[in-house]
Enzyme design. Sequence first.
Site, PDB file in Angstrom:
ATOM      1  N   ALA A   3      -7.702  -7.198   6.900  1.00  0.00           N
ATOM      2  CA  ALA A   3      -6.676  -7.921   6.137  1.00  0.00           C
ATOM      3  C   ALA A   3      -7.329  -8.669   4.985  1.00  0.00           C
ATOM      4  CB  ALA A   3      -5.942  -8.889   7.058  1.00  0.00           C
ATOM      5  N   ASN A   4      -6.571  -9.483   4.277  1.00  0.00           N
ATOM      6  CA  ASN A   4      -7.131 -10.337   3.227  1.00  0.00           C
ATOM      7  C   ASN A   4      -6.379 -11.664   3.199  1.00  0.00           C
ATOM      8  OD1 ASN A   4      -4.853 -10.205   1.212  1.00  0.00           O
ATOM      9  ND2 ASN A   4      -5.329  -8.025   1.355  1.00  0.00           N
TER      10      ASN A   4
END
Length: 227
Positions: free
Chosen positions: A33-34
Amino acid sequence: EQLLAPSGPLVGKHVIVTSGPTHEPIDPVRYIANRSSGKQGHAIARAAAEAGARVTLISGPVDISGPAGVTTVRVESARDMLAAVEKALPADIGIFAAAVADWRVANAGAQKIKKNGGALPELSLTENPDILATIARRNEGRPPLMVGFAAETEHVIEHAKQKLAKKGCDLIVANDVSTETGVMGGDRNTVHLVTAGGVETWPTLSKTDVARKLVERLGKLVEEVAK
Ligand code: CTP
Ligand code: CA
C-alpha cells in the site's frame, strides 16, 4: 431545498474522480500500500457535487466515507480501479487523484505465506496498468477534460511536465509530497497547475479549498474544450 433547481458551474456534467491508495495483495492477509489518505480526492468529489455535477468517486481503501450526493464505488487493487472507471464512463471530466500502486505481486499466494525455517519468500513484482494513461489514450469515450496528479518528492514541475506529455492528459495538478511537507495524510496542500500553456502556482490552501478552486477552474475549461 429540493425545490431549488440544481445550479453551479458543473450542472449537467458527469465527473469521475479516483481517490486514495490501492492495495495490492501479497497473500490473503497481506498487501502493498502507500500513505495516501484520499482526503484530496474525496474533497474534489465533494466540491464537484456542490458545483452541480453528477459525480462517481472510485475510491481505494481509505478511512473516510464517500461524500453525500456522490456515487462512491470502493475498490482494492489498481486493476479493480481501472475496471470501475471504465464501467463509470462516459464522463465529461476525469480527475485521477488516486495514488495507484505502481506494482503488484505477480506471484501472490492463494494461501497465507508461512515462515519456512528462515527461507525468505521471493516476491516478484509486475507493473500495474496506468489508469490515467489508459483512459486518456482511448480513441472512443475519452472524457474531453482529463486531469492527472503528480505527487513528487523532487523536481516537481519538471516531472509534472513530463507526465503531462507521457500520459496524454490536459492538466496536471503537481505537489511536493516529501515527508517534511506533511501533505500525505495532512489537511493542506500546495499545488502547481501544469498545462501545455504553462505553470500556475497556488498558495498553500486547505485540501477543501484546493478542491473548490480546481473545480471552479475545470468548470471554465470544460466549456472551452466543448467549443
Ligand atoms: N496513475 C494512474 N494509474 C497508475 C499510476 C498513476 O492512473 N497505475 C495516475 C495517478 O492517479 C496520477 C498520475 O497518474 O493522476 C500520476 O501518478 P504518479 O504516480 O505521479 O505517476 P507515475 O506515472 O506512476 O510515475 P512515478 O510514480 O514513477 O513518478
Ligand atoms: Ca506512481
